[in-house]
Design an enzyme around this catalytic site. Sequence first.
Site, mmCIF file in Angstrom:
data_model
loop_
_atom_site.group_PDB
_atom_site.id
_atom_site.type_symbol
_atom_site.label_atom_id
_atom_site.label_comp_id
_atom_site.label_asym_id
_atom_site.label_seq_id
_atom_site.Cartn_x
_atom_site.Cartn_y
_atom_site.Cartn_z
ATOM 1 N N PHE A 49 0.843 -1.213 0.000
ATOM 2 C CA PHE A 49 0.000 0.000 0.000
ATOM 3 C C PHE A 49 0.868 1.249 0.000
ATOM 4 C CE2 PHE A 49 -2.874 -3.274 1.252
ATOM 5 C CZ PHE A 49 -4.066 -2.926 0.645
ATOM 6 N N HIS A 50 1.815 1.258 -0.910
ATOM 7 C CA HIS A 50 2.665 2.434 -1.093
ATOM 8 C C HIS A 50 3.314 2.340 -2.475
ATOM 9 C CE1 HIS A 50 5.459 -0.585 0.776
ATOM 10 N NE2 HIS A 50 6.134 -0.255 -0.299
#
Length: 133
Positions: A49-50
């Site tokens: 999630f980046h």
Amino acid sequence: MSLVKLIDLPDLGDHRGGLVAIEENQAIPFPIKRVYYIYCTKPDVVRGFHAHRALRQVAVCIAGKCNILLDDGNTRVSVDLDLPNKAVVIEPLIWHEMHDFTADCVLLVFASDYYDESDYIRSYDEFLTLVKK
Ligand code: T46
């Protein structure tokens, strides 16, 4: 640039079993400054999630399986990492999420630089703003 870049790591296995040799600037398309691995991931956990600003990485499941979602801000593609010689390149400014870890999964990652939290873009809105510029 292609969103999904897979690498067939050289499998030197023989009748005794498998052996994969990985060299920087060869199968891994950059000098390797850091190696880390993710293992014993709990059921239903999702990671990532980046995106990274500059870091280049190559990821391979050397045991078990997981799935990595790659997103360039326009297209999202899901890739199964399910073989110990099937690696994926995670380029800068590619949002990525790892899902569906099997209990035995060991996800090995080669990175082009040392750990630097300031290289992470952890907000999807900030990521979209950067890639749409
Ligand atoms: C990535 C995906 C594929 C360090 O201190 N040094 C390190 O080298 C790493 C990788 C992490 N950390 C710290 C940073 C956090 O406090 O370990 C903690 C967990 O890292 P994070 O939540 O970023 O882990 P993931 O699985 O979400 O992401 C990792 C990598 O951090 C990231 O670069 O691309 O795997």
